[in-house]
Design an enzyme around this catalytic site. Structure first.
Site, mmCIF file in Angstrom:
data_model
loop_
_atom_site.group_PDB
_atom_site.id
_atom_site.type_symbol
_atom_site.label_atom_id
_atom_site.label_comp_id
_atom_site.label_asym_id
_atom_site.label_seq_id
_atom_site.Cartn_x
_atom_site.Cartn_y
_atom_site.Cartn_z
ATOM 1 N N GLU A 1 0.806 -1.233 0.000
ATOM 2 C CA GLU A 1 0.000 0.000 0.000
ATOM 3 C C GLU A 1 0.840 1.285 0.000
ATOM 4 O OE1 GLU A 1 -2.827 -0.103 3.219
ATOM 5 O OE2 GLU A 1 -3.926 -1.784 2.375
ATOM 6 N N GLU B 1 -5.191 -8.794 1.137
ATOM 7 C CA GLU B 1 -5.797 -8.449 2.434
ATOM 8 C C GLU B 1 -7.275 -8.179 2.210
ATOM 9 O OE1 GLU B 1 -4.132 -5.192 4.767
ATOM 10 O OE2 GLU B 1 -2.096 -5.746 4.147
HETATM 11 C C1 BGP Z 1 -4.105 -2.210 5.747
HETATM 12 C C2 BGP Z 1 -2.664 -2.418 6.155
HETATM 13 C C3 BGP Z 1 -2.476 -3.358 7.301
HETATM 14 C C4 BGP Z 1 -3.565 -3.329 8.348
HETATM 15 C C5 BGP Z 1 -4.954 -3.227 7.742
HETATM 16 C C6 BGP Z 1 -6.075 -2.990 8.718
HETATM 17 O O1 BGP Z 1 -4.245 -0.969 5.187
HETATM 18 O O2 BGP Z 1 -1.895 -2.930 5.078
HETATM 19 O O3 BGP Z 1 -1.199 -3.097 7.809
HETATM 20 O O4 BGP Z 1 -3.267 -2.457 9.337
HETATM 21 O O5 BGP Z 1 -5.022 -2.219 6.775
HETATM 22 O O6 BGP Z 1 -6.248 -1.637 8.998
HETATM 23 P P1 BGP Z 1 -6.124 -1.006 10.421
HETATM 24 O O7 BGP Z 1 -5.017 -1.737 11.096
HETATM 25 O O8 BGP Z 1 -5.788 0.428 10.216
HETATM 26 O O9 BGP Z 1 -7.431 -1.181 11.086
#
Ligand code: BGP
Length: 463
Positions: free
Chosen positions: A166, A367
């Protein structure tokens, strides 16, 4: 209806070094270690990244649990701030080297394909302090050295590589919207960071190909959070606004990674606004020749867009928001814990977009997931979290993914965020995402109901 997935489909989950390992024995701080040091109150319950889920010590047990859930693949990242002692020479830290070797060997021993990412928001802090971080092309070159070193050390066993997770979040969080350190708001600098990250990814890909690691059976890609941009209406103004958001937040990286070229329309808009990046012919040539072999796509939520309704406040100079407003769609379905809309159909839209507009390049969902606060309230008397909402969430998303695959999209797999509840940037341990619950006090790890469901799914290659 039964949903069956292609043969050898990747089933698993993703985490990252900085969110799972803990900072034990790291020779350097990354940006988050530093930010926590100077501003602990910016993190939920003031929980920092020192311990996280203790993967540094418990990787064997953790991987065994993943195996037990039927994982055939798993993504994590190599922390630049752990593997490298001296950034200029890319000299290797012995402890870091042993750790990553152990993780890789253990995964392979269990029959879990490791997908290794080289940057998950975790720039070493010294490279920010000394050179200005991702604004500096010198840092781009240091990153390429680090990447080359990783390939030399591990590509005999790791066949699936990711240059960045990302990258647009580094731009948004650090240089536009203040949710990652250094919390700068500056459109021009943000655009340069976006360009430099594209260049860094291309340089790592070049190292990979020059080193012949692709010919030795490896492949290299990038993980992008492709947030489809949906206009409020079909009116021209709304459509144009959504188109800009797509250009800036998705295609700045997607087109460059897959087609080797920044979208012309984006370049034109940035030029007109006098915020175009500083680039050379030679760099652009390198970018055009160093495209990815495959893509990881993170999908959580859609982006709803409407045309700008109020005059843009110019006091901070140009910002992407000059060209659109976010649209709060009435009746949208929300994950209120995280504040993200739930819209499973986007999985299908993404699949078809990749098929139609990006040469049907191989890709996978790297993800997807649902962060829920206070999950202990769903714990039954045996200590298992009954997270039916998560199973339902995954099912709904897989149904749409399946439809995209049936229509010919070349999707290789599905990874949940995340195997074991892990640390999340400034949200720390507020929202839990894992198949496996973590008790932060005791570090006890317990499979949730969704984990058992996933195990059945992996057995049947569908549900
Ligand atoms: C994505 C990232 C992850 C993870 C996930 C969940 O954007 O790649 O690292 O953190 O989001 O989001 P958050 O942890 O902000 O709730």
């Amino acid at each position: 209806m039964k949903y069956e997935f292609p043969k050898n489909f990747w089933w698993g989950a993703a985490t990252s070094g900085p969110q799972a390992e803990g900072s034990f024995n790291k020779p350097h701080k990354n940006m988050f270690n530093y930010w926590y040091e100077i501003e602990p109150e910016a993190f939920f319950d003031k929980v920092g990244p020192e311990v996280t889920s203790n993967f540094y010590h418990s990787y064997k047990e953790d991987l065994a649990m993943m195996k037990n859930l039927g994982f055939n693949s798993f993504r994590t990242s190599i922390q630049w701030s752990r593997l490298i002692d001296d950034f200029e020479t890319a000299s290797v830290n012995e402890d870091g080297l042993n750790f990553y070797n152990n993780v890789i060997d253990e995964s392979l021993k269990l029959g879990i394909t490791p997908v290794m990412n080289l940057h998950h928001f975790d720039l070493p802090y010294d490279l920010y302090k000394e050179y200005g971080g991702w604004e500096s092309k010198y840092v781009v070159d240091l990153y390429a050295k680090f990447a080359k070193k990783c390939f030399e050390l591990f590509a005999d066993r790791v066949k699936n590589w990711i240059t960045f997770n990302e990258p647009i979040v580094v731009v948004e969080g650090g240089y536009l919207y203040n949710f990652h350190y250094p919390k700068i708001t500056d459109g021009k600098r943000a655009v340069q960071v976006g360009y430099n990250l594209n260049l860094a990814s291309a340089k790592a890909i070049k190292e990979f190909k020059d080193g012949g690691f692709d010919k030795a059976g490896g492949r290299i890609g990038i993980v992008l959070n492709l947030t489809p941009s949906y206009p409020r209406s079909n009116e021209k103004k709304d459509v144009e606004a959504a188109d800009f958001a797509d250009l800036f937040f998705n295609r700045m990286f997607l087109d460059t990674a897959v087609k080797g070229k920044f979208p012309e329309k984006l370049v034109e808009i940035l030029k007109v606004n006098s915020v175009i990046w500083d680039s050379t012919e030679e760099e652009l040539d390198l970018i055009s020749k160093s495209t990815v072999d495959y893509l990881g796509i993170n999908y959580y939520q859609p982006r709803r867009i409407k045309a700008k309704e109020e005059a843009f406040d110019n006091s901070k100079g140009w910002l992407p928001d000059k060209h659109f407003d976010n649209y709060i769609m009435p009746g949208r379905r929300m994950n209120t814990y995280r504040g993200w809309e739930i819209y499973p159909k986007a999985m299908y839209d993404i699949a078809i977009n990749i098929k139609k507009n990006y040469n049907n390049i191989p890709w996978y969902i790297s993800e997807n997931g649902m962060g829920v606060e206070g999950e202990e309230k769903f714990m039954n008397k045996d200590g298992m979290v009954e997270d039916k909402y998560r199973t339902d969430f995954i099912k709904e998303h897989l149904e749409y993914l399946h439809k995209g695959i049936e229509e010919g999209s070349n999707c290789l797999g599905y990874h949940l965020w995340t195997p074991i509840d892990c640390w999340s940037w400034s949200n720390a341990y507020k929202n839990r995402y894992g198949f496996i619950a973590l008790d932060l006090k005791t570090q006890k790890k317990t499979i949730k109901e969704s984990g058992y469901w996933f195990k059945e799914l992996t057995k049947n290659n569908g549900f």
